[in-house]
Design a protein around this motif. Sequence first.
Motif, mmCIF file in Angstrom:
data_model
loop_
_atom_site.group_PDB
_atom_site.id
_atom_site.type_symbol
_atom_site.label_atom_id
_atom_site.label_comp_id
_atom_site.label_asym_id
_atom_site.label_seq_id
_atom_site.Cartn_x
_atom_site.Cartn_y
_atom_site.Cartn_z
ATOM 1 N N ARG A 69 -3.670 -9.383 -1.808
ATOM 2 C CA ARG A 69 -2.248 -9.497 -2.488
ATOM 3 C C ARG A 69 -1.333 -8.964 -1.708
ATOM 4 N N GLN A 77 -9.527 -17.538 -5.813
ATOM 5 C CA GLN A 77 -8.961 -16.920 -7.122
ATOM 6 C C GLN A 77 -7.505 -16.141 -7.069
ATOM 7 N N ARG A 124 -3.667 -17.568 -8.164
ATOM 8 C CA ARG A 124 -2.548 -16.457 -8.843
ATOM 9 C C ARG A 124 -1.342 -16.317 -8.046
#
Length: 153
Positions: free
Chosen positions: A105, A136, A140
Amino acid sequence: MKTVSHSNVIVRPLTAQDEENWRELWKAYLVFYESSVPEEVYRTTFARLLSPEEHEFHALVAEIDGVPVGIVHYLFHRHCWRVENVCYLQDLYAAPEARGKGVGRALIEAVYAEADRAGAPSVYWLTQEFNHTARQLYDRIGTLTPFIKYQRP
């Protein structure tokens, strides 16, 4: 780019002193995808990533406690549907021991910030369908598109 912090992850530009750690991380990335490259490609890629003449080709390193645990390569290129360049996030890798700690991220968000700074309104990347763990995160932080990739045999 300045160094940015995301939780306990520090993201900074790649430097010449990172070669050994970068090589280990990129080699592990290639192994994950059941691939390898000749030594010449390692040397050439690292040199390009550091070259001041390569204005569109970049790399960032993620660190936790001063230890490099992730890398991202990205580049800016022209696009026929936009006036501005777009950003292709080409390679993203977090070491297994660093997964789940925000490395992926932090690297993606750092590329987003660099794209914003460069005036590139779009950042895109590819992954393999079976890369469920990474997807996953991608689900997001990005939007799945319906495109299918083809390439010359």
